[in-house]
Design a protein around this motif. Structure first.
Motif, PDB file in Angstrom:
ATOM      1  N   LYS A 162      11.830  -0.804   2.891  1.00 39.94           N
ATOM      2  CA  LYS A 162      11.196   0.504   3.034  1.00 39.94           C
ATOM      3  C   LYS A 162      10.514   0.923   1.728  1.00 39.94           C
ATOM      4  O   LYS A 162      11.109   0.860   0.658  1.00 39.94           O
ATOM      5  N   LEU A 163       9.251   1.330   1.836  1.00 34.77           N
ATOM      6  CA  LEU A 163       8.542   1.869   0.682  1.00 34.77           C
ATOM      7  C   LEU A 163       9.056   3.283   0.454  1.00 34.77           C
ATOM      8  O   LEU A 163       8.827   4.173   1.270  1.00 34.77           O
ATOM      9  N   LEU A 164       9.787   3.480  -0.653  1.00 36.91           N
ATOM     10  CA  LEU A 164      10.352   4.798  -0.951  1.00 36.91           C
ATOM     11  C   LEU A 164       9.289   5.762  -1.442  1.00 36.91           C
ATOM     12  O   LEU A 164       9.189   6.887  -0.979  1.00 36.91           O
ATOM     13  N   TYR A 165       8.525   5.298  -2.431  1.00 38.40           N
ATOM     14  CA  TYR A 165       7.458   6.111  -3.017  1.00 38.40           C
ATOM     15  C   TYR A 165       6.619   5.233  -3.920  1.00 38.40           C
ATOM     16  O   TYR A 165       6.976   4.093  -4.204  1.00 38.40           O
ATOM     17  N   VAL A 200       7.584   1.308  -5.012  1.00 44.74           N
ATOM     18  CA  VAL A 200       9.032   1.207  -5.151  1.00 44.74           C
ATOM     19  C   VAL A 200       9.618   1.002  -3.760  1.00 44.74           C
ATOM     20  O   VAL A 200       9.494   1.869  -2.895  1.00 44.74           O
ATOM     21  N   TYR A 201      10.232  -0.174  -3.538  1.00 44.65           N
ATOM     22  CA  TYR A 201      10.796  -0.542  -2.250  1.00 44.65           C
ATOM     23  C   TYR A 201      12.320  -0.525  -2.303  1.00 44.65           C
ATOM     24  O   TYR A 201      12.910  -0.990  -3.270  1.00 44.65           O
ATOM     25  N   ASP A 202      12.938  -0.021  -1.243  1.00 47.85           N
ATOM     26  CA  ASP A 202      14.392  -0.086  -1.081  1.00 47.85           C
ATOM     27  C   ASP A 202      14.692  -1.354  -0.297  1.00 47.85           C
ATOM     28  O   ASP A 202      14.272  -1.498   0.852  1.00 47.85           O
ATOM     29  N   ILE A 203      15.404  -2.285  -0.906  1.00 46.36           N
ATOM     30  CA  ILE A 203      15.654  -3.593  -0.304  1.00 46.36           C
ATOM     31  C   ILE A 203      17.040  -3.654   0.350  1.00 46.36           C
ATOM     32  O   ILE A 203      17.390  -4.614   1.009  1.00 46.36           O
ATOM     33  N   ARG A 204      17.843  -2.614   0.220  1.00 47.21           N
ATOM     34  CA  ARG A 204      19.209  -2.617   0.763  1.00 47.21           C
ATOM     35  C   ARG A 204      19.238  -2.585   2.280  1.00 47.21           C
ATOM     36  O   ARG A 204      18.268  -2.239   2.943  1.00 47.21           O
ATOM     37  N   GLY A 205      20.386  -2.924   2.801  1.00 47.38           N
ATOM     38  CA  GLY A 205      20.702  -2.689   4.198  1.00 47.38           C
ATOM     39  C   GLY A 205      19.921  -3.491   5.210  1.00 47.38           C
ATOM     40  O   GLY A 205      20.062  -4.701   5.301  1.00 47.38           O
ATOM     41  N   THR A 206      19.049  -2.836   5.920  1.00 42.47           N
ATOM     42  CA  THR A 206      18.399  -3.440   7.079  1.00 42.47           C
ATOM     43  C   THR A 206      17.443  -4.557   6.709  1.00 42.47           C
ATOM     44  O   THR A 206      17.027  -5.307   7.572  1.00 42.47           O
ATOM     45  N   GLY A 207      17.047  -4.656   5.449  1.00 36.82           N
ATOM     46  CA  GLY A 207      16.124  -5.702   5.037  1.00 36.82           C
ATOM     47  C   GLY A 207      14.687  -5.401   5.383  1.00 36.82           C
ATOM     48  O   GLY A 207      13.832  -6.271   5.347  1.00 36.82           O
ATOM     49  N   HIS A 250       0.850  -1.195   0.000  1.00 36.35           N
ATOM     50  CA  HIS A 250       0.000   0.000   0.000  1.00 36.35           C
ATOM     51  C   HIS A 250       0.880   1.237   0.000  1.00 36.35           C
ATOM     52  O   HIS A 250       2.072   1.173   0.216  1.00 36.35           O
ATOM     53  N   ARG A 251       0.271   2.364  -0.219  1.00 34.41           N
ATOM     54  CA  ARG A 251       0.960   3.631  -0.312  1.00 34.41           C
ATOM     55  C   ARG A 251       1.534   4.055   1.036  1.00 34.41           C
ATOM     56  O   ARG A 251       0.926   3.854   2.061  1.00 34.41           O
ATOM     57  N   GLN A 252       2.718   4.637   1.005  1.00 36.77           N
ATOM     58  CA  GLN A 252       3.405   5.060   2.218  1.00 36.77           C
ATOM     59  C   GLN A 252       2.537   6.023   3.021  1.00 36.77           C
ATOM     60  O   GLN A 252       2.012   6.997   2.502  1.00 36.77           O
ATOM     61  N   GLY A 253       2.336   5.692   4.319  1.00 37.54           N
ATOM     62  CA  GLY A 253       1.607   6.567   5.218  1.00 37.54           C
ATOM     63  C   GLY A 253       0.109   6.561   5.035  1.00 37.54           C
ATOM     64  O   GLY A 253      -0.588   7.354   5.645  1.00 37.54           O
ATOM     65  N   GLN A 254      -0.441   5.701   4.206  1.00 33.66           N
ATOM     66  CA  GLN A 254      -1.883   5.687   3.954  1.00 33.66           C
ATOM     67  C   GLN A 254      -2.378   4.254   4.004  1.00 33.66           C
ATOM     68  O   GLN A 254      -1.920   3.408   3.257  1.00 33.66           O
ATOM     69  N   ASP A 255      -3.314   3.969   4.894  1.00 33.70           N
ATOM     70  CA  ASP A 255      -3.881   2.627   5.009  1.00 33.70           C
ATOM     71  C   ASP A 255      -5.075   2.529   4.071  1.00 33.70           C
ATOM     72  O   ASP A 255      -6.158   3.000   4.387  1.00 33.70           O
ATOM     73  N   LEU A 256      -4.865   1.928   2.914  1.00 38.62           N
ATOM     74  CA  LEU A 256      -5.931   1.832   1.929  1.00 38.62           C
ATOM     75  C   LEU A 256      -6.979   0.795   2.316  1.00 38.62           C
ATOM     76  O   LEU A 256      -8.104   0.850   1.846  1.00 38.62           O
ATOM     77  N   SER A 257      -6.626  -0.132   3.189  1.00 40.95           N
ATOM     78  CA  SER A 257      -7.574  -1.185   3.543  1.00 40.95           C
ATOM     79  C   SER A 257      -8.744  -0.637   4.348  1.00 40.95           C
ATOM     80  O   SER A 257      -9.851  -1.136   4.254  1.00 40.95           O
ATOM     81  N   ALA A 258      -8.533   0.409   5.138  1.00 42.47           N
ATOM     82  CA  ALA A 258      -9.599   0.961   5.963  1.00 42.47           C
ATOM     83  C   ALA A 258     -10.723   1.552   5.113  1.00 42.47           C
ATOM     84  O   ALA A 258     -11.889   1.481   5.485  1.00 42.47           O
ATOM     85  N   SER A 259     -10.368   2.117   3.971  1.00 40.69           N
ATOM     86  CA  SER A 259     -11.383   2.732   3.110  1.00 40.69           C
ATOM     87  C   SER A 259     -11.942   1.751   2.092  1.00 40.69           C
ATOM     88  O   SER A 259     -12.716   2.124   1.234  1.00 40.69           O
ATOM     89  N   ASN A 260     -11.544   0.497   2.173  1.00 43.40           N
ATOM     90  CA  ASN A 260     -11.961  -0.490   1.187  1.00 43.40           C
ATOM     91  C   ASN A 260     -12.597  -1.710   1.865  1.00 43.40           C
ATOM     92  O   ASN A 260     -12.393  -2.828   1.435  1.00 43.40           O
TER      93      ASN A 260
END
Length: 142
Positions: free
Chosen positions: A81-84, A71-78, A28-38
């Motif tokens: 993170k959803l970048l955008y 778009v997820y950043d898969i590096r580092g901590t694993g 889902h989109r960063q900072g927005q819970d789409l499941s609540a509105s669906n």
């Protein structure tokens, strides 16, 4: 490591040798819970495309009936993170594909509104929107 997308819209990363789950990514989109509105369901449909960036640092995920390519950043901590999210209209169950140029700088996507969208992967910003009325409605692949 490999990525798997499901009909329910989830994306998971697995260890290649053992097949064990490494990470379950949010789709889902960063900072927005789409499941609540669906009504408690995830927005959109099943995952239609997963793609790694040429350098393997980013994972892209597209779904049916969902205007976003996450778009997820898969590096580092694993943590994956959803970048955008990159927006392009997908208003039906057709698979609308995207591709990344060999340098890893741009992502190109079709849409259901006669447009091709080009995004900078360095910034996540829309670089160009090309309208092609000759295709009759959908640009399913680029």
């Amino acid at each position: 490591m490999y990525a798997v997308g499901s009909y329910s819209g989830s994306v998971c990363l697995y260890e290649e040798n053992s097949g064990s789950l490494i990470l379950d990514l949010e789709t889902h989109r960063q900072g927005q819970d789409l499941s609540a509105s669906n009504g408690g369901k995830k927005a959109g449909g099943g995952i239609t495309q997963l793609m790694w960036s040429p350098n393997g640092h980013l994972l892209f995920a597209g779904k049916r009936k969902d205007n976003n390519i996450n778009v997820y950043d898969i590096r580092g901590t694993g943590k994956g993170k959803l970048l955008y999210s990159l927006e392009r209209p997908v208003q039906n169950n057709q698979r609308v594909y995207f591709d990344v140029d060999p340098t890893g700088k741009y992502l190109y996507s079709g849409s259901t509104n006669n447009c091709i969208y080009i995004y900078s992967l360095e910034t996540g910003n829309l670089v160009s929107e090309i309208t092609q009325n000759i295709f009759g409605g959908n640009i399913d692949s680029v």
